[in-house]
Design a protein around this motif. Structure first.
Motif, short mmCIF file in Angstrom:
data_model
loop_
_atom_site.label_atom_id
_atom_site.label_comp_id
_atom_site.label_asym_id
_atom_site.label_seq_id
_atom_site.Cartn_x
_atom_site.Cartn_y
_atom_site.Cartn_z
N GLN A 70 0.80 -1.21 0.00
CA GLN A 70 0.00 0.00 0.00
C GLN A 70 0.84 1.27 0.00
N MET A 71 2.15 1.12 0.10
CA MET A 71 3.02 2.29 0.05
C MET A 71 3.07 2.82 -1.38
N PRO A 72 3.22 4.13 -1.54
CA PRO A 72 3.24 4.69 -2.90
C PRO A 72 4.45 4.21 -3.70
N THR A 73 4.28 4.15 -5.00
CA THR A 73 5.38 3.86 -5.92
C THR A 73 6.07 5.19 -6.21
N VAL A 74 7.33 5.32 -5.80
CA VAL A 74 7.99 6.62 -5.87
C VAL A 74 9.47 6.49 -6.21
N TRP A 75 9.98 7.56 -6.80
CA TRP A 75 11.42 7.79 -6.88
C TRP A 75 11.83 8.56 -5.64
N THR A 76 12.91 8.15 -4.99
CA THR A 76 13.45 8.86 -3.83
C THR A 76 14.75 9.54 -4.23
N VAL A 77 14.87 10.81 -3.81
CA VAL A 77 16.09 11.59 -4.02
C VAL A 77 16.90 11.55 -2.73
N TYR A 78 18.16 11.11 -2.84
CA TYR A 78 19.04 10.99 -1.67
C TYR A 78 20.07 12.13 -1.67
N TRP A 79 20.28 12.69 -0.49
CA TRP A 79 21.32 13.69 -0.29
C TRP A 79 22.57 13.02 0.25
N GLY A 80 23.72 13.35 -0.33
CA GLY A 80 24.97 12.84 0.17
C GLY A 80 25.40 13.57 1.44
#
Length: 257
Positions: A70-80
């Motif tokens: 049930q979690m959304p299908t998403v792209w995640t942006v990661y910060w270094g």
């Protein structure tokens, strides 16, 4: 742009996709961006690294974990970050919160998932030794990212405080847009877009951008795999942008110079 041979710190460094259909996602993005893949296997939840034609890591795709249907299908942006614990302390001190506390990914690094004061979700990544994207600005590689939010001034100040950046206001008629820059000067590392009435019903979120060599070809491939075109082409000083949604529901943008 040049290859990336050292960890990117205090700026976005990696994109990954959590999807309900890994096979379909690999087919779409593989044809769109010319990616090849390496599946991390069951011990890493089939986290699948994507590589360009030169063998440089560009992003990753992963199936949702059991119980996350049930979690959304998403792209995640990661910060270094050079110190993920210190970054977590700053995030909380400046009004953000943690969704997933820091965890060690053996042989790769440390990750965490956070929420900014406006509600947008983003990731943290500390290299050990994997640093994130190994190429930028070329076909199939990350080229920009921005947070779309209700309170752009507060959110820009939050990211600037957490990652030691300066906030600049861009002169864009009809759009309130800020960019974040290293305090020592230099090019912007990301954008902060103020959401207006046209964004009604859309929650704050991070938007990843990928470069493509040919926008029309990218549109054709996207349609072939059942993707949706949300907006565009949008003219910008840096190229033409398409905002799209993949068949499983993840939003992203691709652009051609």
């Amino acid at each position: 742009m040049p290859n990336v041979d050292a960890p990117l710190v205090n700026r976005p460094c990696w994109f990954d996709l959590s999807t309900s259909d890994l096979t379909a996602a690999k087919a779409l993005y593989g044809e769109l961006f010319g990616w090849s893949y390496l599946d991390g296997g069951p011990e890493l939840g089939h986290y699948t690294m994507a590589f360009n034609a030169a063998g440089r890591a560009t992003a990753a795709l992963a199936p949702k974990m059991p119980g996350q249907d049930q979690m959304p299908t998403v792209w995640t942006v990661y910060w270094g970050t050079a110190d993920i614990s210190a970054s977590v302390e700053r995030i909380v001190a400046h009004g953000g919160s943690m969704m997933v506390p820091p965890m060690h990914i053996p042989g790769n690094g440390h990750m965490a998932i956070a929420i900014d004061p406006d509600g947008a979700v983003f990731g943290l990544w500390q290299a050990d030794p994997f640093g994130g994207a190994q190429v930028e600005g070329e076909h199939g590689a990350m080229c920009w990212s921005e947070v779309n939010c209700r309170d752009g001034a507060t959110n820009a100040a939050f990211y600037a405080a957490v990652f030691d950046l300066d906030v600049h206001m861009m002169d864009m008629p009809g759009v309130v847009y800020r960019t974040l820059h290293p305090t020592s000067g230099g090019e912007a590392v990301c954008g902060v877009l103020q959401m207006d009435a046209q964004w009604e019903g859309i929650p704050p979120h991070w938007m990843p951008y990928f470069a493509v060599a040919d926008l029309e070809r990218a549109d054709t491939v996207w349609a072939k795999h059942g993707g949706k075109q949300v907006a565009g082409p949008i003219a910008s000083p840096y190229g033409r942008i398409m905002v799209v949604q993949d068949p499983q529901g993840a939003f992203l943008s691709y652009m051609a110079s």
